[in-house]
Design a protein around this motif. Sequence first.
Motif, short mmCIF file in Angstrom:
data_model
loop_
_atom_site.label_atom_id
_atom_site.label_comp_id
_atom_site.label_asym_id
_atom_site.label_seq_id
_atom_site.Cartn_x
_atom_site.Cartn_y
_atom_site.Cartn_z
N SER A 48 3.59 6.71 1.89
CA SER A 48 2.89 6.87 3.17
C SER A 48 2.81 8.30 3.67
O SER A 48 1.76 8.74 4.15
CB SER A 48 3.55 6.01 4.25
OG SER A 48 3.26 4.67 4.05
N ASP A 90 2.73 2.17 -0.26
CA ASP A 90 3.31 1.59 0.95
C ASP A 90 2.28 0.76 1.71
O ASP A 90 2.58 -0.33 2.21
CB ASP A 90 3.88 2.67 1.86
CG ASP A 90 5.08 3.38 1.23
OD1 ASP A 90 5.80 2.75 0.42
OD2 ASP A 90 5.29 4.57 1.55
N VAL A 91 1.05 1.26 1.81
CA VAL A 91 -0.01 0.50 2.48
C VAL A 91 -0.30 -0.77 1.68
O VAL A 91 -0.48 -1.85 2.27
CB VAL A 91 -1.28 1.37 2.66
CG1 VAL A 91 -2.44 0.53 3.16
CG2 VAL A 91 -1.01 2.53 3.62
N ASP A 94 2.35 -3.37 2.41
CA ASP A 94 2.19 -3.93 3.75
C ASP A 94 1.00 -4.90 3.83
O ASP A 94 1.12 -5.98 4.40
CB ASP A 94 2.01 -2.82 4.79
CG ASP A 94 3.29 -2.03 5.03
OD1 ASP A 94 4.38 -2.52 4.66
OD2 ASP A 94 3.19 -0.93 5.59
N ARG A 97 0.72 -8.71 1.88
CA ARG A 97 1.24 -9.89 2.57
C ARG A 97 0.15 -10.56 3.39
O ARG A 97 0.06 -11.78 3.45
CB ARG A 97 2.40 -9.50 3.48
CG ARG A 97 3.63 -9.08 2.74
CD ARG A 97 4.78 -8.76 3.72
NE ARG A 97 5.65 -7.79 3.11
CZ ARG A 97 5.85 -6.56 3.56
NH1 ARG A 97 5.26 -6.13 4.65
NH2 ARG A 97 6.65 -5.75 2.92
N ASP A 98 -0.69 -9.75 4.05
CA ASP A 98 -1.76 -10.29 4.89
C ASP A 98 -2.79 -11.06 4.09
O ASP A 98 -3.45 -11.96 4.61
CB ASP A 98 -2.47 -9.17 5.65
CG ASP A 98 -1.57 -8.46 6.65
OD1 ASP A 98 -0.51 -9.02 7.02
OD2 ASP A 98 -1.94 -7.35 7.08
#
Length: 154
Positions: A48, A90-91, A94, A97-98
Motif C-alpha cells: 500500500s 494489499d488492495v 482487502d 473479500r468483498d
Amino acid sequence: MTAKFQIELVDEQTALKIDFERMKRVVTKIFTDAGYARVTLEIAVVESAPMHEMNVQFLGHDYPTDVLAFPLEDDAARGRFVGNIVVCSDVAIDLARDYNWSAEDELLLYVTHGALHLVGYDDHAPEDAPIMHAKEREYLAYVGVDASHSREGE
C-alpha cells in the motif's frame, strides 16, 4: 516479424504468492490480440505505501489504488510496446473479500485491467466501462478464472 515478449516480475511484497506464469499468459494474449509482436513489460507488485505514493505523484489521488499502468513507448504501427503495470497486493487482499474470490485472482484482475488500458481500452466513460469489463472477464477466463461475479456497474 517474430513475436518477442519480455515480461518481468518485480515482487516487492510478501503477503501474496504470485502466479507469474498466469500473469504472463494473460498479458501476452492481450497484447497479441491487440496486434503487438514485440513487448517489453515490467509487472510490479507492491504494498500500500509505495502504491499510495505513486498514486499521489502520478494522478494526484491521496490513497493507494489497485493498478497503475504506464506506457513508455507505444509504436502500434510497428507492433512494439514498452511499459509498466504496477499492482497493489494489499488492495487486492482487502477487496477480494468483498467479491468472494481469492486475492490472487483479484490481483490478476488488476494486471488484466492495466494491460487492457495499455492497449487502448478505457472504463472512465459510462458507455466504455461495460466493454472493458467484458474484456476483463474474457481474458480472465482464458487463464481459468471465473470472473462472472465481477464489478458490473463499476
